[in-house]
Scaffold this motif. Structure first.
Motif, mmCIF file in Angstrom:
data_model
loop_
_atom_site.group_PDB
_atom_site.id
_atom_site.type_symbol
_atom_site.label_atom_id
_atom_site.label_comp_id
_atom_site.label_asym_id
_atom_site.label_seq_id
_atom_site.Cartn_x
_atom_site.Cartn_y
_atom_site.Cartn_z
ATOM 1 N N VAL A 15 -63.308 -57.654 46.701
ATOM 2 C CA VAL A 15 -63.637 -59.020 47.122
ATOM 3 C C VAL A 15 -64.813 -59.013 48.097
ATOM 4 O O VAL A 15 -65.779 -59.775 47.961
ATOM 5 N N VAL A 16 -64.748 -58.127 49.094
ATOM 6 C CA VAL A 16 -65.786 -58.074 50.129
ATOM 7 C C VAL A 16 -67.153 -57.754 49.532
ATOM 8 O O VAL A 16 -68.173 -58.329 49.919
ATOM 9 N N SER A 17 -67.166 -56.828 48.587
ATOM 10 C CA SER A 17 -68.450 -56.361 48.049
ATOM 11 C C SER A 17 -68.836 -57.039 46.746
ATOM 12 O O SER A 17 -69.813 -56.634 46.113
ATOM 13 N N SER A 18 -68.100 -58.061 46.342
ATOM 14 C CA SER A 18 -68.273 -58.645 45.006
ATOM 15 C C SER A 18 -69.699 -59.138 44.748
ATOM 16 O O SER A 18 -70.287 -58.841 43.707
ATOM 17 N N LEU A 19 -70.275 -59.878 45.689
ATOM 18 C CA LEU A 19 -71.616 -60.437 45.470
ATOM 19 C C LEU A 19 -72.638 -59.326 45.318
ATOM 20 O O LEU A 19 -73.487 -59.354 44.415
ATOM 21 N N PHE A 20 -72.572 -58.329 46.198
ATOM 22 C CA PHE A 20 -73.522 -57.220 46.131
ATOM 23 C C PHE A 20 -73.321 -56.409 44.855
ATOM 24 O O PHE A 20 -74.285 -55.945 44.245
ATOM 25 N N LEU A 21 -72.051 -56.243 44.446
ATOM 26 C CA LEU A 21 -71.784 -55.497 43.217
ATOM 27 C C LEU A 21 -72.322 -56.217 41.993
ATOM 28 O O LEU A 21 -72.806 -55.582 41.049
ATOM 29 N N ILE A 22 -72.233 -57.531 42.004
ATOM 30 C CA ILE A 22 -72.784 -58.310 40.884
ATOM 31 C C ILE A 22 -74.285 -58.087 40.787
ATOM 32 O O ILE A 22 -74.834 -57.831 39.710
ATOM 33 N N VAL A 23 -74.969 -58.188 41.930
ATOM 34 C CA VAL A 23 -76.430 -57.979 41.945
ATOM 35 C C VAL A 23 -76.761 -56.565 41.497
ATOM 36 O O VAL A 23 -77.648 -56.350 40.654
ATOM 37 N N ALA A 24 -76.047 -55.581 42.060
ATOM 38 C CA ALA A 24 -76.321 -54.189 41.715
ATOM 39 C C ALA A 24 -76.041 -53.913 40.241
ATOM 40 O O ALA A 24 -76.781 -53.166 39.591
ATOM 41 N N SER A 25 -74.987 -54.504 39.694
ATOM 42 C CA SER A 25 -74.632 -54.266 38.296
ATOM 43 C C SER A 25 -75.642 -54.893 37.345
ATOM 44 O O SER A 25 -76.077 -54.258 36.382
ATOM 45 N N VAL A 26 -76.024 -56.137 37.623
ATOM 46 C CA VAL A 26 -76.985 -56.821 36.745
ATOM 47 C C VAL A 26 -78.324 -56.103 36.764
ATOM 48 O O VAL A 26 -78.930 -55.843 35.718
ATOM 49 N N THR A 27 -78.816 -55.762 37.958
ATOM 50 C CA THR A 27 -80.096 -55.038 38.043
ATOM 51 C C THR A 27 -79.957 -53.641 37.460
ATOM 52 O O THR A 27 -80.900 -53.117 36.862
ATOM 53 N N GLY A 28 -78.776 -53.034 37.618
ATOM 54 C CA GLY A 28 -78.546 -51.720 37.025
ATOM 55 C C GLY A 28 -78.624 -51.760 35.509
ATOM 56 O O GLY A 28 -79.153 -50.843 34.871
ATOM 57 N N ILE A 29 -78.108 -52.837 34.927
ATOM 58 C CA ILE A 29 -78.196 -53.004 33.465
ATOM 59 C C ILE A 29 -79.655 -53.088 33.033
ATOM 60 O O ILE A 29 -80.083 -52.437 32.071
ATOM 61 N N ILE A 30 -80.436 -53.889 33.772
ATOM 62 C CA ILE A 30 -81.861 -54.060 33.431
ATOM 63 C C ILE A 30 -82.594 -52.732 33.544
ATOM 64 O O ILE A 30 -83.366 -52.343 32.658
ATOM 65 N N LEU A 31 -82.366 -52.015 34.638
ATOM 66 C CA LEU A 31 -83.082 -50.762 34.875
ATOM 67 C C LEU A 31 -82.636 -49.664 33.917
ATOM 68 O O LEU A 31 -83.410 -48.735 33.639
ATOM 69 N N ALA A 32 -81.406 -49.736 33.417
ATOM 70 C CA ALA A 32 -80.951 -48.742 32.438
ATOM 71 C C ALA A 32 -81.665 -48.917 31.102
ATOM 72 O O ALA A 32 -81.762 -47.967 30.309
ATOM 73 N N VAL A 33 -82.156 -50.130 30.861
ATOM 74 C CA VAL A 33 -82.879 -50.390 29.610
ATOM 75 C C VAL A 33 -84.263 -49.739 29.635
ATOM 76 O O VAL A 33 -84.783 -49.316 28.593
ATOM 77 N N GLU A 34 -84.867 -49.637 30.839
ATOM 78 C CA GLU A 34 -86.245 -49.141 30.950
ATOM 79 C C GLU A 34 -86.426 -47.748 30.354
ATOM 80 O O GLU A 34 -87.343 -47.533 29.548
ATOM 81 N N PRO A 35 -85.600 -46.733 30.716
ATOM 82 C CA PRO A 35 -85.791 -45.407 30.102
ATOM 83 C C PRO A 35 -85.611 -45.419 28.591
ATOM 84 O O PRO A 35 -86.255 -44.644 27.881
ATOM 85 N N ILE A 36 -84.738 -46.305 28.116
ATOM 86 C CA ILE A 36 -84.496 -46.376 26.671
ATOM 87 C C ILE A 36 -85.740 -46.904 25.952
ATOM 88 O O ILE A 36 -86.181 -46.337 24.945
ATOM 89 N N THR A 37 -86.300 -47.998 26.469
ATOM 90 C CA THR A 37 -87.514 -48.560 25.844
ATOM 91 C C THR A 37 -88.697 -47.610 25.994
ATOM 92 O O THR A 37 -89.536 -47.502 25.098
ATOM 93 N N HIS A 38 -88.753 -46.906 27.123
ATOM 94 C CA HIS A 38 -89.849 -45.953 27.343
ATOM 95 C C HIS A 38 -89.775 -44.819 26.331
ATOM 96 O O HIS A 38 -90.779 -44.449 25.715
ATOM 97 N N GLN A 39 -88.561 -44.284 26.136
ATOM 98 C CA GLN A 39 -88.389 -43.166 25.216
ATOM 99 C C GLN A 39 -88.673 -43.581 23.781
ATOM 100 O O GLN A 39 -89.082 -42.766 22.959
ATOM 101 N N SER A 40 -88.459 -44.865 23.487
ATOM 102 C CA SER A 40 -88.664 -45.349 22.111
ATOM 103 C C SER A 40 -90.127 -45.329 21.683
ATOM 104 O O SER A 40 -90.423 -45.489 20.501
#
Length: 730
Positions: A15-40
């Protein structure tokens, strides 16, 4: 530390970290796509360990007027910064053997830059970096406490990956995904903490070990870079970056970053002027960055993407589970004081499901004008006017008490009730676990040992929170206590999808008022023997369920027509060619196992229905079918389906017994006769399946239990847990 503290910590941190975790998770999803598109882009070089630095440097010098740097990315791309014929500085990807231009290094998309800044510091610089590091640490604790709770739920680490008990969607996949993604999430959290600590200089200083080599005047000079021994001996797989000298002056050196050290190289003599070995902290930092970003590895990038997305799901499912638990527990209505009540209900519940049943029982007793007190087993105390005690409890972990019942055994030994009390214990659990209702068994034994407690009914076990079983217990308890109860049914969980069915055939009634009904779905439908057909007589809201036999593409039902049975009368009155709507409900716990080679099918009366389909569908299995009916005439209705000619490709033995013929026999008598075949089936990993009346089930289980006790080292619970004993009785 108690489970409740672990659960509270797990929830509070989320509960305490929920907002920060949401931000970190969403940005983490975006940044995980970068190496995939780069390798492609496909510029990766597969044989870097076979190409020397000399080969690349010679090729690149021949193709470009001036070279500033050469870099081997974690992705396997070889990048060069060069000066072209048009005197333009360009960053390009090259083939390291030929220096062929494979493509330009494009500018990083803004979305990735934005996501990186938000992910690292929330655009708050040092303050933001601190919060990101803190949230990473909290994520580590959340994951650790979650795994502890999961291990307890599954019954210990040894059963960590055992089958997940059937629950609602959020709870089921909270467990399944936790087991799969625990390690990636732990890596994300730990590397996040490490990288944050590195930014704040909280790690040991990474001081390189420097080694200087004096330049000898007698050193050999080389006209071509490709002739320098260091370049010839160093493969690109060991190189991270090469910075070329600005001029041809001897004091301008090559600066070369290898995987394990940095060197400065004299461009004329090829002598290593200075060498700096990396300390361990550098390798740890580099590994942390790679694991946290997925750079250079598409598979790991995909895992990071899924793990980041799963964090969002865990937050959603965790809050849903909490709300459901609190809703069930808080549903307890206002009640009289404990010392004013004649009826006491005590509950042991971990997820809140058992509390829901207790609340229904409380409401029914209250409606019957009884003074009722409902509480947790941990709150056991004296009850001045109590005459009846009802315990409803689940089992947690390896036969342990739920959190709100863990103190009961200790408290029970210290309290003397002022009057004699009649009691009953109901255990809730799942037959998929070996410690089925074990805590309820323990409670029942404890109460038996107390002289002022008198059992009204034997311990009653309920599998998978089955409401029908609960109603059966209520009927038995009512008969013993003369307290009529009206139990509120649970809300319909799902809306059944009705499909049109055409009546192909309906037989006449036999001597037992039983008939067969053949139906064909009017549209393509997936079903199998053992599933259930939900029929709504005359558009009633209440479904009547009938076990399905699948023969070809048709549904076959065996139905006993009752004089006042709405469902059976409705189906019997359907004419051939009639079309009506019903719903097919999957019943996976009673499907014939696909890989089973041996099976014993035991039934009585219309319980033979699903087995009629199973013996037709499974020609590769050795099957013993045991069936009991009233008379020889009772069996004739099934003869056409079980005709030896129709089953000539099957290894099947069909044994029948009759309870109203001269040689009276019941199904359990056939079980005794076929004990060797049954034991052989069990030993070979085969399956026993029971379908029919509950009375038949109880009789057969008694015989099986005795048989196993005398001639096998297995028990009924073991068979159920292994999926070797399947039951669908009513």
């Amino acid at each position: 530390m108690t489970i409740s503290i672990w659960r509270y910590s797990h929830l509070a941190l989320a509960v305490v970290s929920s907002l920060f975790l949401i931000v970190a998770s969403v940005t983490g999803i975006i940044l995980a796509v970068e190496p995939i598109t780069h390798q492609s882009k496909g510029f990766a070089v597969q044989n870097l360990e076979e190409v020397s630095l000399a080969t690349t440097m010679e090729a690149i010098k021949e193709n470009y007027d001036e070279v500033f740097s050469l870099e081997i990315e974690p992705s396997g791309f070889v990048k060069a910064s060069v000066l072209t014929e048009d005197f333009e500085t360009r960053d390009i990807y090259i083939n390291p053997s030929t220096a062929q231009n494979l493509g330009e290094v494009s500018k990083r998309p803004e979305i990735y830059s934005f996501a990186t800044n938000l992910h690292r510091s929330l655009f708050l610089k040092s303050i933001g970096r601190f919060f990101v590091g803190l949230v990473s640490f909290l994520l580590f604790i959340i994951a650790s406490t979650g795994i502890f709770l999961l291990a307890k739920r599954q019954g210990g680490l040894k059963k960590f990956f055992s089958k997940v008990q059937k629950e609602y969607f959020e709870m089921r996949y909270h467990v399944i995904l936790s087991r799969i993604l625990f390690i990636p999430i732990l890596i994300i959290a730990l590397t996040g903490v490490y990288l944050s600590a590195e930014k704040f200089d909280l790690l040991p200083e990474a001081t390189p070990k420097t080694q200087n080599t004096p330049i000898s005047k007698e050193s050999q000079t080389f006209e071509n870079l490709s002739e320098i021994p260091f370049f010839k001996e160093t493969m690109l797989s060991k190189v991270r970056k090469v910075d070329f000298p600005f001029s041809e002056a001897p004091e301008d050196y090559f600066h070369i970053a290898l995987q394990d050290k940095e060197v400065q190289l004299n461009q004329q003599t090829g002598t290593i002027v200075r060498s700096n070995s990396y300390p361990f902290i550098v390798f740890a930092s580099r590994l942390s960055m790679t694991l946290h970003t997925g750079e250079g590895n598409v598979v790991w990038s995909i895992i990071l993407l899924i793990a980041s997305a799963s964090i969002l799901f865990f937050m959603y499912s965790g809050f849903v589970m909490t709300l459901k638990r609190r809703k069930k527990v808080s549903a307890t209505p206002k009640m009289p004081h404990k010392d004013e009540c004649e009826f006491i209900i005590l509950v042991g519940s971990e997820t809140g499901t058992t509390f829901a049943f207790a609340t229904r029982l409380y409401n029914a007793l209250t409606l019957a004008k009884k003074q009722v007190y409902l509480s947790e087993l941990n709150n056991y105390t004296t009850y001045a006017k109590a005459k009846h005690l009802i315990v409803l409890t689940a089992t947690y972990g390896e036969g342990e008490a739920p959190t709100n019942a863990r103190k009961f055994e200790t408290i029970l030994q210290t309290i003397q009730q002022p009057n004699k009390i009649s009691y009953a214990v109901i255990g809730f659990g799942s037959l998929e676990y070996p410690d089925y209702c074990q805590f309820a068994i323990n409670v029942d034994i404890l109460l038996q040992e107390k002289t002022n407690f008198q059992g009204v009914l034997p311990l009653y076990k309920i599998n998978n929170a089955n409401f029908t079983d609960f109603k059966k217990w209520v009927v038995k308890w009512t008969e013993k206590t003369n307290v009529p109860l009206k139990i509120e049914p649970p809300k319909q969980k799902k809306t059944l999808h009705k499909i049109p069915l055409k009546v192909i055939q309906r037989t006449a009634l036999n001597s037992d008022n039983t008939f067969l009904l053949r139906l064909k779905p009017k549209r393509k439908t997936t079903f199998t023997s053992g599933d259930l057909l939900a029929v709504f007589p005359n558009n009633s809201d209440i479904a009547r369920q009938y076990s399905i036999a699948r023969i070809g593409d048709e549904i076959v039902l065996s139905i006993k027509k009752h004089a006042f049975g709405r469902g059976s009368s409705y189906l019997y009155n359907l004419k051939e060619g009639a079309v009506f709507k019903a719903a097919i409900e999957t019943n996976p716990t009673f499907h014939f196992p696909k890989k089973t080679k041996n099976a014993v099918l035991i039934s009585n009366g219309t319980g033979i229905a699903p087995f009629l389909g199973m013996v037709n569908e499974n020609s590769n299995a050795t099957i013993n079918l045991l069936w009991g009916g009233r008379s020889i005439n009772s069996a004739q209705i099934y003869d056409a389906i079980l005709d030896a000619e129709n089953l000539k490709t099957h290894d099947i033995t069909i044994l029948k017994c009759f309870s109203r013929e001269k040689n009276k026999q019941y199904v359990q008598d056939l079980v005794i006769q076929q004990s060797d075949a049954i034991l052989k089936t069990i030993a070979n990993g085969g399956v026993l399946m029971l379908c029919g009346s509950l009375a038949m089930q109880h009789g057969v289980l008694d015989v099986l239990e005795q048989l196993l006790k005398e001639k096998s080292n297995k028990t009924l619970d073991v068979l159920i847990h292994n999926g070797q004993l399947k039951m669908d009785c009513y």
